[in-house]
Design an enzyme around this catalytic site. Structure first.
Site, PDB file in Angstrom:
ATOM      1  N   GLY A   1       0.783  -1.231   0.000  1.00  0.00           N
ATOM      2  CA  GLY A   1       0.000   0.000   0.000  1.00  0.00           C
ATOM      3  C   GLY A   1       0.814   1.280   0.000  1.00  0.00           C
TER       4      GLY A   1
ATOM      5  N   ARG B   1      -5.466  -9.225  -8.219  1.00  0.00           N
ATOM      6  CA  ARG B   1      -6.448 -10.102  -8.856  1.00  0.00           C
ATOM      7  C   ARG B   1      -6.773  -9.540 -10.236  1.00  0.00           C
ATOM      8  NH1 ARG B   1      -6.189 -14.620  -6.672  1.00  0.00           N
ATOM      9  NH2 ARG B   1      -8.162 -15.220  -7.643  1.00  0.00           N
TER      10      ARG B   1
ATOM     11  N   LEU C   1      -9.347  -8.636 -12.900  1.00  0.00           N
ATOM     12  CA  LEU C   1     -10.788  -8.342 -12.903  1.00  0.00           C
ATOM     13  C   LEU C   1     -11.400  -8.828 -14.215  1.00  0.00           C
ATOM     14  CD1 LEU C   1     -10.309  -4.788 -11.457  1.00  0.00           C
ATOM     15  CD2 LEU C   1     -11.488  -6.652 -10.274  1.00  0.00           C
TER      16      LEU C   1
ATOM     17  N   HIS D   1       1.204   0.607 -13.143  1.00  0.00           N
ATOM     18  CA  HIS D   1       2.009  -0.562 -13.504  1.00  0.00           C
ATOM     19  C   HIS D   1       3.485  -0.157 -13.490  1.00  0.00           C
ATOM     20  CE1 HIS D   1       3.056  -4.328 -15.414  1.00  0.00           C
ATOM     21  NE2 HIS D   1       3.863  -3.630 -16.203  1.00  0.00           N
TER      22      HIS D   1
ATOM     23  N   VAL E   1      -4.906  -7.191 -20.089  1.00  0.00           N
ATOM     24  CA  VAL E   1      -4.143  -6.829 -18.894  1.00  0.00           C
ATOM     25  C   VAL E   1      -2.999  -5.870 -19.251  1.00  0.00           C
ATOM     26  CG1 VAL E   1      -2.655  -7.766 -17.065  1.00  0.00           C
ATOM     27  CG2 VAL E   1      -4.716  -8.992 -17.732  1.00  0.00           C
ATOM     28  N   ASP E   2      -2.788  -4.872 -18.390  1.00  0.00           N
ATOM     29  CA  ASP E   2      -1.716  -3.885 -18.553  1.00  0.00           C
ATOM     30  C   ASP E   2      -1.803  -3.175 -19.906  1.00  0.00           C
ATOM     31  OD1 ASP E   2      -0.818  -4.474 -16.013  1.00  0.00           O
ATOM     32  OD2 ASP E   2       0.555  -6.009 -16.717  1.00  0.00           O
TER      33      ASP E   2
ATOM     34  N   GLU F   1       6.625   6.389  -8.978  1.00  0.00           N
ATOM     35  CA  GLU F   1       5.213   5.960  -8.890  1.00  0.00           C
ATOM     36  C   GLU F   1       4.453   6.867  -7.927  1.00  0.00           C
ATOM     37  OE1 GLU F   1       4.265   1.784  -8.257  1.00  0.00           O
ATOM     38  OE2 GLU F   1       6.179   1.171  -9.099  1.00  0.00           O
TER      39      GLU F   1
HETATM   40  C1  GRF Z   1       3.666  -1.150  -7.366  1.00  0.00           C
HETATM   41  O1  GRF Z   1       4.955  -1.343  -7.872  1.00  0.00           O
HETATM   42  C2  GRF Z   1       2.678  -0.992  -8.485  1.00  0.00           C
HETATM   43  O2  GRF Z   1       3.216  -0.364  -9.618  1.00  0.00           O
HETATM   44  C3  GRF Z   1       2.319  -2.413  -8.804  1.00  0.00           C
HETATM   45  O3  GRF Z   1       2.314  -3.080  -7.571  1.00  0.00           O
HETATM   46  C4  GRF Z   1       3.148  -2.395  -6.651  1.00  0.00           C
HETATM   47  C5  GRF Z   1       2.296  -2.048  -5.479  1.00  0.00           C
HETATM   48  O4  GRF Z   1       3.042  -1.499  -4.435  1.00  0.00           O
HETATM   49  N1  GRF Z   1       1.072  -2.482  -9.506  1.00  0.00           N
HETATM   50  P1  GRF Z   1       2.309  -0.810  -3.228  1.00  0.00           P
HETATM   51  O5  GRF Z   1       1.381  -1.869  -2.620  1.00  0.00           O
HETATM   52  O6  GRF Z   1       1.557   0.374  -3.735  1.00  0.00           O
HETATM   53  O7  GRF Z   1       3.401  -0.427  -2.272  1.00  0.00           O
END
Ligand code: GRF
Length: 207
Positions: free
Chosen positions: A7, A86, A88, A104, A139-140, A169
């Site tokens: 998270g 998961r 979807l 991603h 996906v993605d 991110e």
């Molecule tokens: C992140 O690297 C995100 O890009 C990917 O899963 C990871 C989640 O990390 N989809 P967090 O749970 O937000 O720390």
């Protein structure tokens, strides 16, 4: 928000949303795992949480329907996936068309799927990063709102590179949420416009 684990992106959005003039509010955090550390982050921020465990449902459709009901009951306007592990189903994705976004850890369309950092290193790319995009059935895939990029540096291993990407991110996801919440993103059939100009927005970090 839908999560499955750590998270840290949820935390980045919680922090962003706590700024006085931020145009969005997190009203619900749903995890498919009761032990997701992200649930504690939401709890500390006073955000309602729910655990909807996929194991409690006989089929993916039944799980997706329970998710859909929880989100609809909470009057959610936009669903953010952040480390939600998961897949979807098509009915859920269709129901939330252009109201469902994901982050991603690669510069899509490069490296969809798992182990993106190791694969980026193996491919010898000079830059790597993350993508915030609308979710489509494949996906993605889906219209890209923001991409954040970082350099790949000598001596990188997957963990070092992952940490550098994670930092971007945590900037890219709040930016994408802000752009959508401010009504600045238009999804057209073959591309996306942000402030009337072709997207995506790029956040290129020098080092
Ligand atoms: C992140 O690297 C995100 O890009 C990917 O899963 C990871 C989640 O990390 N989809 P967090 O749970 O937000 O720390």
């Amino acid at each position: 928000m839908l999560i499955s684990g750590r998270g840290s992106n949820l935390q980045a959005l919680i922090t962003a949303c706590s700024a006085p003039n931020f145009p969005a509010e997190i009203v619900l955090v749903v995890s498919n795992r009761g032990d997701a550390p992200g649930l504690e982050r939401a709890g500390r921020a006073g955000i309602p949480t729910r655990v909807i465990a996929h194991r409690d449902f006989a089929s993916r459709d039944a799980f997706d329907a329970a998710l859909d009901q929880a989100l609809t009951d909470a009057r959610i306007e936009l669903v953010c996936l952040a480390g939600f592990m998961r897949i979807l189903g098509p009915a859920f994705i269709a129901a939330w068309h252009d109201k469902l976004i994901n982050i991603h850890p690669s510069l899509l369309p490069q490296f969809p799927g798992l182990d993106t950092h190791a694969r980026a290193l193996a491919a010898g790319v000079k830059r790597h990063g993350c993508t915030v995009h609308f979710v489509r059935a494949e996906v993605d895939n889906g219209p890209i709102i923001v991409q954040g990029s970082v350099p790949v540096l000598p001596g990188d291993d997957a963990d070092k590179l992952a940490a550098r990407v994670l930092a971007v991110e945590h900037r890219a996801y709040p930016l994408a949420l802000r752009l959508i919440a401010e009504g600045r993103v238009r999804v057209l059939p073959d591309h996306i416009e942000i402030d009337g100009r072709p997207g995506p927005v790029r956040l290129d970090v020098a080092a």
